[in-house]
Design an enzyme around this catalytic site. Structure first.
Site, PDB file in Angstrom:
ATOM      1  N   HIS A 228     -46.269 -70.936  28.785  1.00 20.41           N
ATOM      2  CA  HIS A 228     -47.405 -71.753  29.252  1.00 20.41           C
ATOM      3  C   HIS A 228     -47.852 -71.394  30.674  1.00 20.41           C
ATOM      4  O   HIS A 228     -48.927 -71.800  31.107  1.00 20.41           O
ATOM      5  CB  HIS A 228     -47.119 -73.259  29.085  1.00 20.41           C
ATOM      6  N   ASP A 273     -42.102 -71.720  23.812  1.00 16.44           N
ATOM      7  CA  ASP A 273     -42.610 -71.612  25.182  1.00 16.44           C
ATOM      8  C   ASP A 273     -41.734 -70.631  25.976  1.00 16.44           C
ATOM      9  O   ASP A 273     -40.933 -71.025  26.819  1.00 16.44           O
ATOM     10  CB  ASP A 273     -42.606 -73.011  25.829  1.00 16.44           C
ATOM     11  N   SER A 369     -41.587 -74.997  36.039  1.00 16.86           N
ATOM     12  CA  SER A 369     -41.696 -74.324  34.744  1.00 16.86           C
ATOM     13  C   SER A 369     -41.319 -72.864  34.825  1.00 16.86           C
ATOM     14  O   SER A 369     -41.632 -72.186  35.815  1.00 16.86           O
ATOM     15  CB  SER A 369     -43.137 -74.390  34.246  1.00 16.86           C
ATOM     16  N   GLY A 370     -40.670 -72.375  33.777  1.00 18.00           N
ATOM     17  CA  GLY A 370     -40.284 -70.976  33.728  1.00 18.00           C
ATOM     18  C   GLY A 370     -38.973 -70.703  34.429  1.00 18.00           C
ATOM     19  O   GLY A 370     -38.406 -69.626  34.306  1.00 18.00           O
TER      20      GLY A 370
HETATM   21  N1  ARG Z   1     -44.863 -78.119  32.736  1.00 20.26           N
HETATM   22  C1  ARG Z   1     -44.296 -78.188  34.043  1.00 20.26           C
HETATM   23  C2  ARG Z   1     -44.671 -76.959  34.853  1.00 20.26           C
HETATM   24  O1  ARG Z   1     -45.606 -76.289  34.505  1.00 20.26           O
HETATM   25  C3  ARG Z   1     -42.818 -78.396  34.011  1.00 20.26           C
HETATM   26  C4  ARG Z   1     -42.537 -79.747  33.523  1.00 20.26           C
HETATM   27  C5  ARG Z   1     -41.118 -80.081  33.460  1.00 20.26           C
HETATM   28  N2  ARG Z   1     -41.096 -81.506  33.463  1.00 20.26           N
HETATM   29  C6  ARG Z   1     -40.037 -82.243  33.427  1.00 20.26           C
HETATM   30  N3  ARG Z   1     -40.158 -83.529  33.507  1.00 20.26           N
HETATM   31  N4  ARG Z   1     -38.855 -81.689  33.322  1.00 20.26           N
HETATM   32  O2  ARG Z   1     -44.117 -76.704  35.907  1.00 20.26           O
END
Ligand code: ARG
Length: 419
Positions: A228, A273, A369-370
């Site tokens: 993503h 993902d 993320s990642g």
């Molecule tokens: N989608 C988020 C990002 O792009 C990460 C989300 C992780 N969220 C969580 N509550 N652990 O960085």
């Protein structure tokens, strides 16, 4: 305004009592200095490392031993380390012996060869050379007395090795933590801010030189991250990767050559993902930049396991990221629990895993993320089990972080990278 001057009138005559005090103090300081010098030169204990190759002839080499995360590799390393611990603790070097660590196992012309690092601590009075022969002597006794293993030790086999050289060996292996680099026993993960070198596989994936996502170094050329992260931009020329725990002052910046997004990534459901990033020219491993291990496809992380998530993400939803890398301790939650009606109610599929703390609190958040969800094994070797993927807000009770489950994609990673 004028102020009348006050000239201090110093007494010119010396008080014999004061002189006496100064002389005594001088003698005491001199004595303490000499004493400390002697102590540090002769009696203070310093760490010394030795390297040795053990040829174990009756252990069959299998391809499972190629991977330090395999059960075979772990069991064999542990067995060898335990044998070393017992042997040295029962020897004349019991007081000097600190730790034995198997750095590598490879195929011998018969059986396997294990490369061993041995840590001792002794004073400057014990000379390195005599230690060499003493260690070799103790190891030679293993030849006829090593339980189930048949070990061949050649005499030129024990060599002192400088700390930097031992470190060079360790950073080439996956998952070496800072405490391993010094063969100390324990790691102190204090607070939430990481220090330099704490998470050497953590990278920042940057779009037009600005942090966008976390990424995980799995070889000198490849990183693992979330699919993503590339929702808006997929052109590798606009992406770069930085290493080092400070975003503002990275140790290295490397351009991206190729981005491989999982072909079945579905944005709506967060399924698959996962993405791979190939570096342009790769990165040279250093103490603060090196790779983490990958678990095997058939391995499972136990529910309740203690894991760490790291990243430069925001401290609350909608917040801004941070400059100093942060770490959080969380626990693995079963997919059944995570799918309970009051939790994610069926949204967590088998390519995902949840991790959090019982009442909420510690969690990944936007910008993480990642990045890795990592766990150390009992020998302090770290593997990446999850990739920060999604969650409802951050740190809420019953809303843990959801991660891409790495073992589920292990074969895909090999297909794409050969790793
Ligand atoms: N989608 C988020 C990002 O792009 C990460 C989300 C992780 N969220 C969580 N509550 N652990 O960085």
């Amino acid at each position: 305004m004028y102020r009348p001057g006050r000239v201090a009138s110093a007494t010119r005559s010396l008080n014999p009592f004061v002189v006496g005090i100064f002389v005594v103090a001088g003698v005491v300081i001199l004595g303490v200095t000499i004493g400390l010098l002697i102590h540090f030169l002769a009696f203070a204990q310093k760490p010394y490392l030795y390297q040795s190759n053990l040829h174990i002839t009756n252990v069959e080499y299998t391809s499972q031993l190629d991977s330090p995360t395999s059960q075979e590799y772990r069991t064999l390393s542990r067995t060898i380390e335990n044998l070393m611990n017992e042997t040295f603790r029962a020897s004349s070097l019991a007081r000097q012996f600190r730790r034995a660590y198997v750095v590598r196992i490879r195929q011998g012309n018969q059986g396997v060869i294990a490369t061993l690092l041995l840590k001792f601590q002794f004073t400057g009075r014990t000379t390195g050379a005599s230690m060499n022969t003493r260690i070799a002597e103790i190891l030679r006794q293993l030849q006829n007395n090593s339980g189930t293993m048949t070990i061949n030790v050649s005499s030129e086999n024990v060599q002192p090795i400088p700390a930097e050289a031992a470190q060079d060996i360790l950073i080439r292996e996956c998952g070496s933590s800072p405490e391993l680099m010094t063969l100390s026993f324990e790691r102190i993960i204090a607070g939430t801010q990481a220090r330099a070198g704490d998470w050497p596989w953590q990278a920042s994936l940057q779009l037009n030189n600005a942090h966008h996502c976390g990424a995980i170094l799995i070889s000198n050329a490849w990183l693992l991250t979330a699919a993503h992260c590339f929702r808006s931009v997929r052109d590798p020329r606009r992406w770069s990767v930085t290493f080092g725990y400070l975003l503002s002052n990275p140790e290295r910046r490397v351009n991206v050559r190729r981005i491989i997004i999982h072909p079945n990534y579905i944005a709506e459901t967060h399924e698959n993902d996962i993405a791979l990033v190939e570096l342009n020219g790769g990165v040279t491993f250093t103490k603060n930049i090196h790779r983490i291990c990958l678990p095997q496809a058939n391995q499972n992380i136990p529910v309740g396991a203690s894991v760490y998530v790291t990243g430069w993400g925001s401290l609350q939803p909608g917040g801004t990221g941070v400059n100093v890398l942060r770490q959080g301790a969380v626990q693995i939650i079963s997919n059944d629990n995570c799918n309970a009606p009051q939790s994610y109610n069926g949204l967590v599929t088998s390519g995902m895993i949840c991790a959090g703390t019982p009442g909420g609190g510690t969690d990944a958040c936007q910008g993480d993320s990642g990045g890795p969800l990592a766990m150390a094994d009992s020998r302090q070797i770290w593997s990446v089990w999850g990739i920060v993927s999604w969650g409802y807000e951050c740190g809420l009770p019953d809303r843990p972080g959801v991660y891409t489950y790495v073992p589920y994609y292990r074969d895909w990673i090999t297909q794409q990278t050969g790793i």
